[in-house]
Design a protein around this motif. Structure first.
Motif, PDB file in Angstrom:
ATOM      1  N   GLU A 100       0.830  -1.207   0.000  1.00  0.00           N
ATOM      2  CA  GLU A 100       0.000   0.000   0.000  1.00  0.00           C
ATOM      3  C   GLU A 100       0.865   1.258   0.000  1.00  0.00           C
ATOM      4  OE1 GLU A 100      -3.781   1.880   2.502  1.00  0.00           O
ATOM      5  OE2 GLU A 100      -2.752   0.080   3.224  1.00  0.00           O
ATOM      6  N   LEU A 101       1.931   1.254   0.802  1.00  0.00           N
ATOM      7  CA  LEU A 101       2.811   2.420   0.865  1.00  0.00           C
ATOM      8  C   LEU A 101       3.542   2.627  -0.459  1.00  0.00           C
ATOM      9  CD1 LEU A 101       4.131   4.541   2.930  1.00  0.00           C
ATOM     10  CD2 LEU A 101       6.069   2.943   2.896  1.00  0.00           C
ATOM     11  N   LEU A 102       4.196   1.576  -0.952  1.00  0.00           N
ATOM     12  CA  LEU A 102       4.974   1.707  -2.188  1.00  0.00           C
ATOM     13  C   LEU A 102       4.065   1.988  -3.383  1.00  0.00           C
ATOM     14  CD1 LEU A 102       7.586  -1.176  -1.776  1.00  0.00           C
ATOM     15  CD2 LEU A 102       7.720   1.189  -1.004  1.00  0.00           C
ATOM     16  N   GLY A 103       2.822   1.507  -3.314  1.00  0.00           N
ATOM     17  CA  GLY A 103       1.887   1.722  -4.417  1.00  0.00           C
ATOM     18  C   GLY A 103       1.460   3.162  -4.586  1.00  0.00           C
ATOM     19  N   ARG A 104       1.862   4.040  -3.677  1.00  0.00           N
ATOM     20  CA  ARG A 104       1.513   5.464  -3.810  1.00  0.00           C
ATOM     21  C   ARG A 104       2.511   6.223  -4.677  1.00  0.00           C
ATOM     22  NH1 ARG A 104      -0.143   4.982   2.160  1.00  0.00           N
ATOM     23  NH2 ARG A 104      -2.334   4.401   1.913  1.00  0.00           N
ATOM     24  N   LEU A 105       3.562   5.547  -5.138  1.00  0.00           N
ATOM     25  CA  LEU A 105       4.476   6.161  -6.109  1.00  0.00           C
ATOM     26  C   LEU A 105       3.937   5.848  -7.500  1.00  0.00           C
ATOM     27  CD1 LEU A 105       7.042   7.776  -6.530  1.00  0.00           C
ATOM     28  CD2 LEU A 105       8.324   5.621  -6.558  1.00  0.00           C
ATOM     29  N   LEU A 106       3.547   6.866  -8.236  1.00  0.00           N
ATOM     30  CA  LEU A 106       2.786   6.720  -9.471  1.00  0.00           C
ATOM     31  C   LEU A 106       3.566   7.200 -10.685  1.00  0.00           C
ATOM     32  CD1 LEU A 106      -0.503   8.389  -8.134  1.00  0.00           C
ATOM     33  CD2 LEU A 106       0.232   6.010  -7.818  1.00  0.00           C
ATOM     34  N   VAL A 107       3.205   6.646 -11.839  1.00  0.00           N
ATOM     35  CA  VAL A 107       3.712   7.143 -13.121  1.00  0.00           C
ATOM     36  C   VAL A 107       2.545   7.241 -14.089  1.00  0.00           C
ATOM     37  CG1 VAL A 107       6.061   6.239 -12.857  1.00  0.00           C
ATOM     38  CG2 VAL A 107       4.284   4.801 -13.891  1.00  0.00           C
ATOM     39  N   VAL A 108       2.706   8.086 -15.089  1.00  0.00           N
ATOM     40  CA  VAL A 108       1.677   8.249 -16.123  1.00  0.00           C
ATOM     41  C   VAL A 108       2.169   7.640 -17.417  1.00  0.00           C
ATOM     42  CG1 VAL A 108       0.501   9.925 -17.589  1.00  0.00           C
ATOM     43  CG2 VAL A 108       0.583  10.284 -15.124  1.00  0.00           C
ATOM     44  N   LEU A 109       1.359   6.767 -17.981  1.00  0.00           N
ATOM     45  CA  LEU A 109       1.600   6.213 -19.311  1.00  0.00           C
ATOM     46  C   LEU A 109       0.855   7.079 -20.309  1.00  0.00           C
ATOM     47  CD1 LEU A 109       1.023   2.462 -18.401  1.00  0.00           C
ATOM     48  CD2 LEU A 109       3.225   3.624 -18.632  1.00  0.00           C
ATOM     49  N   GLU A 110       1.584   7.636 -21.225  1.00  0.00           N
ATOM     50  CA  GLU A 110       0.965   8.481 -22.244  1.00  0.00           C
ATOM     51  C   GLU A 110       0.207   7.604 -23.235  1.00  0.00           C
ATOM     52  OE1 GLU A 110       0.873  11.652 -22.001  1.00  0.00           O
ATOM     53  OE2 GLU A 110       2.283  11.828 -20.318  1.00  0.00           O
ATOM     54  N   PRO A 111      -0.626   8.198 -24.103  1.00  0.00           N
ATOM     55  CA  PRO A 111      -1.348   7.399 -25.100  1.00  0.00           C
ATOM     56  C   PRO A 111      -0.401   6.448 -25.841  1.00  0.00           C
ATOM     57  CG  PRO A 111      -2.131   9.655 -25.151  1.00  0.00           C
ATOM     58  CD  PRO A 111      -0.976   9.640 -24.197  1.00  0.00           C
ATOM     59  N   GLY A 112      -0.831   5.198 -25.974  1.00  0.00           N
ATOM     60  CA  GLY A 112       0.034   4.184 -26.578  1.00  0.00           C
ATOM     61  C   GLY A 112       0.949   3.521 -25.578  1.00  0.00           C
ATOM     62  N   TYR A 113       0.790   3.840 -24.285  1.00  0.00           N
ATOM     63  CA  TYR A 113       1.564   3.253 -23.194  1.00  0.00           C
ATOM     64  C   TYR A 113       3.030   3.672 -23.207  1.00  0.00           C
ATOM     65  CZ  TYR A 113      -2.377   0.003 -22.506  1.00  0.00           C
ATOM     66  OH  TYR A 113      -3.617  -0.556 -22.288  1.00  0.00           O
ATOM     67  N   SER A 114       3.357   4.826 -23.738  1.00  0.00           N
ATOM     68  CA  SER A 114       4.737   5.290 -23.664  1.00  0.00           C
ATOM     69  C   SER A 114       4.984   5.920 -22.301  1.00  0.00           C
ATOM     70  CB  SER A 114       5.036   6.293 -24.777  1.00  0.00           C
ATOM     71  OG  SER A 114       4.221   7.446 -24.642  1.00  0.00           O
ATOM     72  N   LEU A 115       6.204   5.773 -21.821  1.00  0.00           N
ATOM     73  CA  LEU A 115       6.581   6.285 -20.505  1.00  0.00           C
ATOM     74  C   LEU A 115       7.625   7.380 -20.704  1.00  0.00           C
ATOM     75  CD1 LEU A 115       6.367   6.032 -17.413  1.00  0.00           C
ATOM     76  CD2 LEU A 115       8.172   4.293 -17.522  1.00  0.00           C
ATOM     77  N   GLY A 116       7.218   8.617 -20.485  1.00  0.00           N
ATOM     78  CA  GLY A 116       8.064   9.757 -20.795  1.00  0.00           C
ATOM     79  C   GLY A 116       8.966  10.184 -19.660  1.00  0.00           C
ATOM     80  N   LEU A 117       9.745   9.266 -19.099  1.00  0.00           N
ATOM     81  CA  LEU A 117      10.704   9.587 -18.056  1.00  0.00           C
ATOM     82  C   LEU A 117      12.123   9.374 -18.559  1.00  0.00           C
ATOM     83  CD1 LEU A 117       9.045   7.778 -14.992  1.00  0.00           C
ATOM     84  CD2 LEU A 117       8.790  10.165 -15.673  1.00  0.00           C
TER      85      LEU A 117
END
Length: 391
Positions: A100-117
């Motif tokens: 539950e604690l670690l699950g609060r670190l989030l990322v956003v997948l852009e359209p098409g599931y790309s990860l812009g990091l």
């Protein structure tokens, strides 16, 4: 559809929320990056704030490890007794609190599931495998964004590697390829039991039901032994996965997979069931392969077995005694369930675990795992098949 919203650089954004373990979307989200200290992130996460990561991908993984260390130093949640059942409940409670604690670190997948990091891997194929085809983003509106927890995304990437690499099954001298959300047959000892147990006599090509087939590994083993197999699973991912594995192994003409809640139609010469071994509540779809709430699948298999066997047929129950060693079920309770279902034990074959946890003294359940025994119970009806039993 659940969504999350946040403010970033003076603008408002939103994304669809996705969680494989059905965690609710965080009500409050703040943007964090490489400048955010682990202590600050820990305080926010403990306050149930979602942390939307916008920094370097590898730094985010380091932050997960830092949060985990801080969690381990904190007060321990869960049952406090010294008996093995309390150790098990406490162990599960700590794992749930950690997730539950670690699950609060989030990322956003852009359209098409790309990860812009920065330094992020290409996650598109792994996400497509786990989540299905991405939703369209009409006119670049941003509605195609998906927000997931970083630990979930790391699990998706790991599962995809298992899917590509496969799991070698000595009994098949081949690989089984698990799909995301389908329990992987990494514990080969139970497969070996099914590969070696004598098939019921009297049928040249016995008809076998494989209940809860998962990846289809036991169906493949039985088909290779000359049986005609009908395999079932209630999980659509498992049905798709099993069909693909059986085709790949060249036994699809002898093994058919149907989506069903345990039982297919008709009767079989042999019914095989490897239910989840622990009678506890799962916290995710993947844990359905480990935990059987109230021993429901075990109960339904035993109670339904006599009415699904041909004359002279038998059932194979593949089950670990770990639940007994953890104080979750007794051997007498299991034997009573078998007898109450109108069954008797014709034979039992035992084997010891070979998985790494069985020899890991750092595991809080090490003693129970070290002595664990996995058994194949050969069960036959007490009375003639098809006789109506009054319970």
């Amino acid at each position: 559809m659940s969504t999350i919203s946040w403010n970033e650089n003076g603008s408002a954004f939103s994304a669809r929320w996705h969680s494989e373990n059905a965690s609710p979307a965080p009500a409050r989200v703040v943007v964090v990056d490489d400048r955010t200290t682990a202590n600050a992130a820990h305080r926010l996460a403990r306050a149930e704030t979602g942390l939307l990561w916008r920094g370097d991908f590898h730094n985010a993984r380091q932050l997960i490890r830092a949060l985990e260390r801080r969690h381990q130093r904190g007060p321990r949640a869960g049952a406090g007794g010294s008996d093995v059942a309390s150790l098990f409940e406490g162990h599960r409670a700590r794992r749930a609190a950690r997730a539950e604690l670690l699950g609060r670190l989030l990322v956003v997948l852009e359209p098409g599931y790309s990860l812009g990091l920065r330094r992020a891997p290409d996650v598109r194929k792994a996400c497509d495998h786990a989540y299905g085809a991405p939703a369209e983003d009409p006119a670049g509106s941003g509605t195609g964004r998906t927000c997931v927890s970083l630990p979930e995304l790391l699990g998706v990437l790991s599962a995809y590697q298992w899917h590509l690499k496969g799991v070698h099954i000595p009994a098949l001298d081949a690989h089984i390829y698990p799909d995301y959300g389908v329990f992987s047959p990494v514990r080969g000892e139970y497969v070996d039991l099914v590969a070696r147990a004598p098939l019921p006599s009297g049928a040249e090509q016995p008809l076998v039901f494989d209940l809860g087939t998962g990846t289809g590994v036991l169906a493949a083993v039985l088909a290779r032994r000359g049986a005609q197999v009908v395999a079932t699973d209630i999980n659509r991912r498992a049905v798709t996965c099993a069909r693909a594995n059986l085709r790949r192994l060249g036994v699809a003409d002898r093994a058919r997979v149907v989506e069903a809640d345990l039982w297919p139609d008709g009767r079989a010469d042999l019914v095989v069931c490897n239910p989840p071994w622990l009678p506890a509540q799962p916290t995710s779809a993947l844990e359905l392969g480990i935990y059987d709430p109230g021993s429901d699948m075990l109960r339904r298999f035993l109670n339904g077995l006599p009415d699904h066997l041909t004359p002279g047929g038998e059932g194979w129950l593949v089950l670990s005694d770990l639940a007994e060693r953890l104080g979750l079920r007794t051997r007498d309770e299991l034997l009573t369930r078998i007898a109450d279902a109108g069954l008797r034990v014709a034979a039992r074959y035992d084997t010891s675990p070979r998985h790494p946890r069985a020899s890991d003294p750092a595991d809080p359940l090490h003693e129970a795992r070290r002595h664990e025994v996995t058994s194949l119970w050969r069960l036959v009806p007490i009375g003639p098949p098809g006789v109506l039993r009054i319970s």
